[in-house]
Design a protein around this motif. Structure first.
Motif, PDB file in Angstrom:
ATOM      1  N   ASP A  49      -7.099   6.318  -8.616  1.00  0.00           N
ATOM      2  CA  ASP A  49      -6.617   5.042  -7.976  1.00  0.00           C
ATOM      3  C   ASP A  49      -7.918   4.372  -7.704  1.00  0.00           C
ATOM      4  OD1 ASP A  49      -4.220   5.610  -7.753  1.00  0.00           O
ATOM      5  OD2 ASP A  49      -4.493   6.749  -5.703  1.00  0.00           O
ATOM      6  N   PHE A  50      -9.221   4.804  -7.455  1.00  0.00           N
ATOM      7  CA  PHE A  50     -10.291   4.258  -7.291  1.00  0.00           C
ATOM      8  C   PHE A  50     -11.035   3.657  -8.469  1.00  0.00           C
ATOM      9  CE2 PHE A  50     -10.469   6.467  -3.009  1.00  0.00           C
ATOM     10  CZ  PHE A  50     -10.776   5.421  -2.237  1.00  0.00           C
ATOM     11  N   VAL A  51     -10.685   4.383  -9.648  1.00  0.00           N
ATOM     12  CA  VAL A  51     -11.076   4.033 -11.029  1.00  0.00           C
ATOM     13  C   VAL A  51     -10.394   2.738 -11.358  1.00  0.00           C
ATOM     14  CG1 VAL A  51     -11.236   4.398 -13.503  1.00  0.00           C
ATOM     15  CG2 VAL A  51     -11.868   6.220 -11.709  1.00  0.00           C
ATOM     16  N   TYR A  52      -9.092   2.727 -11.103  1.00  0.00           N
ATOM     17  CA  TYR A  52      -8.338   1.304 -11.123  1.00  0.00           C
ATOM     18  C   TYR A  52      -9.065   0.376 -10.311  1.00  0.00           C
ATOM     19  CZ  TYR A  52      -4.577  -1.775 -10.702  1.00  0.00           C
ATOM     20  OH  TYR A  52      -3.742  -2.965 -10.596  1.00  0.00           O
ATOM     21  N   ALA A  53      -8.904   0.391  -9.164  1.00  0.00           N
ATOM     22  CA  ALA A  53      -9.447  -0.746  -8.231  1.00  0.00           C
ATOM     23  C   ALA A  53     -10.610  -1.103  -8.750  1.00  0.00           C
ATOM     24  CB  ALA A  53      -9.706   0.114  -6.763  1.00  0.00           C
ATOM     25  N   LEU A  54     -11.714  -0.328  -9.161  1.00  0.00           N
ATOM     26  CA  LEU A  54     -13.125  -0.728  -9.640  1.00  0.00           C
ATOM     27  C   LEU A  54     -12.824  -1.574 -11.017  1.00  0.00           C
ATOM     28  CD1 LEU A  54     -15.111   2.439  -9.050  1.00  0.00           C
ATOM     29  CD2 LEU A  54     -15.564   0.211  -7.918  1.00  0.00           C
ATOM     30  N   ALA A  55     -11.866  -1.181 -11.754  1.00  0.00           N
ATOM     31  CA  ALA A  55     -11.828  -1.998 -12.891  1.00  0.00           C
ATOM     32  C   ALA A  55     -11.133  -3.514 -12.787  1.00  0.00           C
ATOM     33  CB  ALA A  55     -10.832  -1.087 -13.917  1.00  0.00           C
ATOM     34  N   GLN A  56     -10.262  -3.481 -11.622  1.00  0.00           N
ATOM     35  CA  GLN A  56      -9.791  -4.602 -11.324  1.00  0.00           C
ATOM     36  C   GLN A  56     -10.867  -5.735 -10.511  1.00  0.00           C
ATOM     37  OE1 GLN A  56      -6.402  -5.537 -11.914  1.00  0.00           O
ATOM     38  NE2 GLN A  56      -6.616  -3.694 -13.032  1.00  0.00           N
ATOM     39  N   ILE A  57     -11.889  -5.189  -9.845  1.00  0.00           N
ATOM     40  CA  ILE A  57     -12.742  -6.050  -9.597  1.00  0.00           C
ATOM     41  C   ILE A  57     -13.625  -6.561 -10.778  1.00  0.00           C
ATOM     42  CG2 ILE A  57     -15.133  -6.187  -8.318  1.00  0.00           C
ATOM     43  CD1 ILE A  57     -13.662  -4.305  -6.226  1.00  0.00           C
TER      44      ILE A  57
ATOM     45  N   LEU B  65     -15.996  -2.185  -0.290  1.00  0.00           N
ATOM     46  CA  LEU B  65     -15.290  -0.972   0.045  1.00  0.00           C
ATOM     47  C   LEU B  65     -13.880  -1.155   0.563  1.00  0.00           C
ATOM     48  CD1 LEU B  65     -18.016   1.357   1.569  1.00  0.00           C
ATOM     49  CD2 LEU B  65     -16.909   1.544  -0.560  1.00  0.00           C
ATOM     50  N   MET B  66     -13.879  -2.243   1.528  1.00  0.00           N
ATOM     51  CA  MET B  66     -12.499  -2.374   2.148  1.00  0.00           C
ATOM     52  C   MET B  66     -11.428  -3.179   0.975  1.00  0.00           C
ATOM     53  SD  MET B  66     -10.150  -2.565   4.145  1.00  0.00           S
ATOM     54  CE  MET B  66     -11.315  -2.410   5.694  1.00  0.00           C
ATOM     55  N   ARG B  67     -12.090  -4.159   0.088  1.00  0.00           N
ATOM     56  CA  ARG B  67     -11.463  -4.509  -1.057  1.00  0.00           C
ATOM     57  C   ARG B  67     -10.949  -3.206  -2.081  1.00  0.00           C
ATOM     58  NH1 ARG B  67     -13.268  -8.907  -5.590  1.00  0.00           N
ATOM     59  NH2 ARG B  67     -11.083  -9.208  -6.524  1.00  0.00           N
ATOM     60  N   ILE B  68     -11.832  -2.514  -2.451  1.00  0.00           N
ATOM     61  CA  ILE B  68     -11.679  -1.484  -3.278  1.00  0.00           C
ATOM     62  C   ILE B  68     -10.314  -0.571  -2.607  1.00  0.00           C
ATOM     63  CG2 ILE B  68     -12.542   0.805  -4.165  1.00  0.00           C
ATOM     64  CD1 ILE B  68     -15.238  -0.787  -4.323  1.00  0.00           C
TER      65      ILE B  68
ATOM     66  N   ILE C 214      -4.792   1.343  -2.689  1.00  0.00           N
ATOM     67  CA  ILE C 214      -3.728   1.556  -1.857  1.00  0.00           C
ATOM     68  C   ILE C 214      -2.633   1.117  -2.536  1.00  0.00           C
ATOM     69  CG2 ILE C 214      -2.404   0.926   0.066  1.00  0.00           C
ATOM     70  CD1 ILE C 214      -4.205   3.309   0.588  1.00  0.00           C
ATOM     71  N   LYS C 215      -2.710  -0.379  -3.011  1.00  0.00           N
ATOM     72  CA  LYS C 215      -1.899  -1.150  -3.756  1.00  0.00           C
ATOM     73  C   LYS C 215      -1.051  -0.248  -5.278  1.00  0.00           C
ATOM     74  CE  LYS C 215      -0.799  -5.450  -6.102  1.00  0.00           C
ATOM     75  NZ  LYS C 215      -1.449  -6.990  -6.278  1.00  0.00           N
ATOM     76  N   HIS C 216      -2.281   0.287  -6.086  1.00  0.00           N
ATOM     77  CA  HIS C 216      -2.012   0.947  -7.121  1.00  0.00           C
ATOM     78  C   HIS C 216      -1.391   2.250  -6.870  1.00  0.00           C
ATOM     79  CE1 HIS C 216      -2.570   2.464 -11.298  1.00  0.00           C
ATOM     80  NE2 HIS C 216      -3.110   3.465 -10.786  1.00  0.00           N
ATOM     81  N   HIS C 217      -1.725   2.901  -5.788  1.00  0.00           N
ATOM     82  CA  HIS C 217      -1.163   4.112  -5.629  1.00  0.00           C
ATOM     83  C   HIS C 217       0.293   4.035  -5.219  1.00  0.00           C
ATOM     84  CE1 HIS C 217      -1.014   8.385  -4.085  1.00  0.00           C
ATOM     85  NE2 HIS C 217      -0.285   7.994  -3.183  1.00  0.00           N
ATOM     86  N   LYS C 218       0.653   2.922  -4.551  1.00  0.00           N
ATOM     87  CA  LYS C 218       2.041   2.513  -4.007  1.00  0.00           C
ATOM     88  C   LYS C 218       2.663   2.336  -5.262  1.00  0.00           C
ATOM     89  CE  LYS C 218       1.487   1.176   0.701  1.00  0.00           C
ATOM     90  NZ  LYS C 218       1.692  -0.071   1.477  1.00  0.00           N
TER      91      LYS C 218
END
Length: 235
Positions: free
Chosen positions: A197-205, A216-219, A224-228
């Motif tokens: 999930d965190f890898v996905y979030a970092l890739a989106q940024i 960190l809040m944005r990540i 959370i969005k990806h996990h859901k």
């Protein structure tokens, strides 16, 4: 309104102790003093002054922001050395200074990105290699060792030494993790977040992040969005 303006311009009011500030001040003094003496020994005085400029920028990161990603040993060492290689190479291969200078910085930025050692002062090191004058150019690739590698080693050792005066600011940041106070229990209304999930979030940024609380809040929100969405697709 005032708080919003401060946020826009990046004015940070995070409290910092006087002890921390004086460790940073003293460390920067001795770090740059050491660098200058080393540069003055290997190079003539005017070249030493030019070389110290990029190390001065490193000193700000190392002693004032020791836990930042841009301040970590590989970023500092790799950033300066790779940039020095880029600068010397461009100075040798491109005889037009106004073209060699921006090319050196551009190559340095690209190399630091790909080698994961982004360190902004490295750009100054690349410029010094191009614009340092005939005496510096005469050093050729020896410039990478004397004084770049020697100076980087000196300032890194100084940063490590001074960080140990304050347990809360261990450097490198790896040694600070165990010293940080950990909450006894983490309460969250969201399900557990996986590494993926965190890898996905970092890739989106899609940008290098020298992490602060806003990043960190944005990540966290993206994770959370990806996990859901992943959980819903499985169901």
């Amino acid at each position: 309104m005032r708080q919003k303006l401060f946020a826009i311009i990046g004015l940070d009011f995070t409290p910092v102790s006087h002890t921390e500030r004086w460790i940073a001040i003293t460390g920067a003094f001795f770090g740059i003093l050491s660098v200058f003496l080393i540069s003055d020994y290997f190079l003539q005085a005017h070249i030493a002054l030019i070389m110290v400029a990029s190390m001065g920028a490193s000193a700000v990161l190392l002693f004032a922001v020791p836990h930042g990603g841009l301040s970590q040993p590989w970023a500092v060492f790799g950033g300066h050395v790779i940039s020095a290689i880029a600068g010397v190479s461009c100075a040798k291969l491109v005889t037009i200074t106004w073209l060699a200078a921006p090319l050196a910085v551009a190559v340095a930025v690209g190399a630091m990105h790909y080698l994961r050692c982004i360190h902004p002062p490295g750009g100054a090191t690349a410029l010094v290699a191009v614009m340092g004058g005939e005496k510096l150019h005469a050093l050729g690739y020896l410039f990478i060792l004397e004084p770049v590698i020697i100076n980087v080693t000196i300032i890194l050792l100084t940063a490590i030494a001074f960080s140990w005066f304050n347990p809360s600011r261990r450097y490198p940041v790896y040694f600070a993790i165990d010293k940080m106070e950990k909450p006894s229990e983490v309460i969250t209304p969201y399900p557990a977040i996986s590494h993926a999930d965190f890898v996905y979030a970092l890739a989106q940024i899609d940008s290098y992040i020298d992490v602060n609380e806003h990043d960190l809040m944005r990540i966290y929100q993206l994770a959370i969005k990806h996990h859901k969405s992943s959980s819903e697709s499985v169901q």
